[in-house]
Design an enzyme around this catalytic site. Sequence first.
Site, short mmCIF file in Angstrom:
data_model
loop_
_atom_site.label_atom_id
_atom_site.label_comp_id
_atom_site.label_asym_id
_atom_site.label_seq_id
_atom_site.Cartn_x
_atom_site.Cartn_y
_atom_site.Cartn_z
N TYR A 45 29.54 12.46 35.73
CA TYR A 45 28.66 12.40 36.11
C TYR A 45 28.48 13.18 37.49
CZ TYR A 45 23.76 12.65 36.31
OH TYR A 45 22.23 12.98 36.30
N SER A 63 21.46 15.59 40.94
CA SER A 63 21.40 14.39 41.08
C SER A 63 22.32 14.47 42.02
CB SER A 63 22.09 13.63 40.06
OG SER A 63 21.90 12.55 40.55
#
Length: 314
Positions: A237, A179
């Site tokens: 995350y 990401s």
Amino acid sequence: MEGSLSDLSSTTRIAVVTGGNKGIGLEVCRQLADSGVAVVLTARDETRGAAAVEKLRGLGLSNVIFHQLDITDAPSIARLVVFFKTRFGKLDILVNNAGFVGLEYIQDHIDGTSTTSEKFSGMDMNQRLQLLMKWCLRETCDAGKKCMRINYHGTKQVIRAFLPLLLSSDDRRIVNVSSVLGQLRFFGSEALKRELNDVESLTEERLDELAAMFVEDLEGGAVEARGWWPAGFSPAYMVSKATLNAYSRILARKHPALRVNCVHPGFVKTDMTVNFGMLTPEEGGSRVVAVALLPAGGPTGAYFEERQQQAAFV
């Protein structure tokens, strides 16, 4: 359900996709299979995984089978590896897509949210993430620890278990779905940035220590104070993807003949993002597949965004 890929030719490439029963993972399976790759679609839930394979077979893709896999469960990983050793004797492409957002979903606020609403018109990713956090998600320590267990430790377990089979392939490659949120520029601590970016000195053992330190700080409420991340979207995350990026680079350096790359699929409309994303699963999946099918001898230890190799992970 395992199914059969008994009619494969010796030149057919074989792929495993983790978290392949929906969203980006399902699209990766579909597009790889459509490109002639034999695909083992994996998922934790056998019923959902089998249904996903039947969906792809309904599209005329007979070169996809299902095998159960929970990337946090060592026996589950071992069963899949034994299956591969017995059936194929090698693995050509490993796509590590399974992941967790690191936040707790607020169920009462999820139903009815949709990016088709006019309220999302013209909003960029950061603005949509802010609304996602406000309406649908909240930070908890347990969710953060689960995120690190899946995104970092679980993915590492799968890679380590499959490494001998990958090295048995003539064109072995690993694609880790990462990401843009895992880039080091978001860290508050310059010392952490330097250490995670120094892959010439960073070891797997030290990376595991840093991951454990983050979990300790998460439990102690010291994530921002220690410079792991400013306040914002799911620190766990972000750190899980940053440590996965660092591990990918370590692995690429350790095994030069193994193509190990990371890819940001974009902010995609999936269950994980409660459909707040900006891209379709097909668009996000195509970015992952593009890296999985790079020409032989291509880059390794690289990060891709919008189909382009980026200069660095920072």
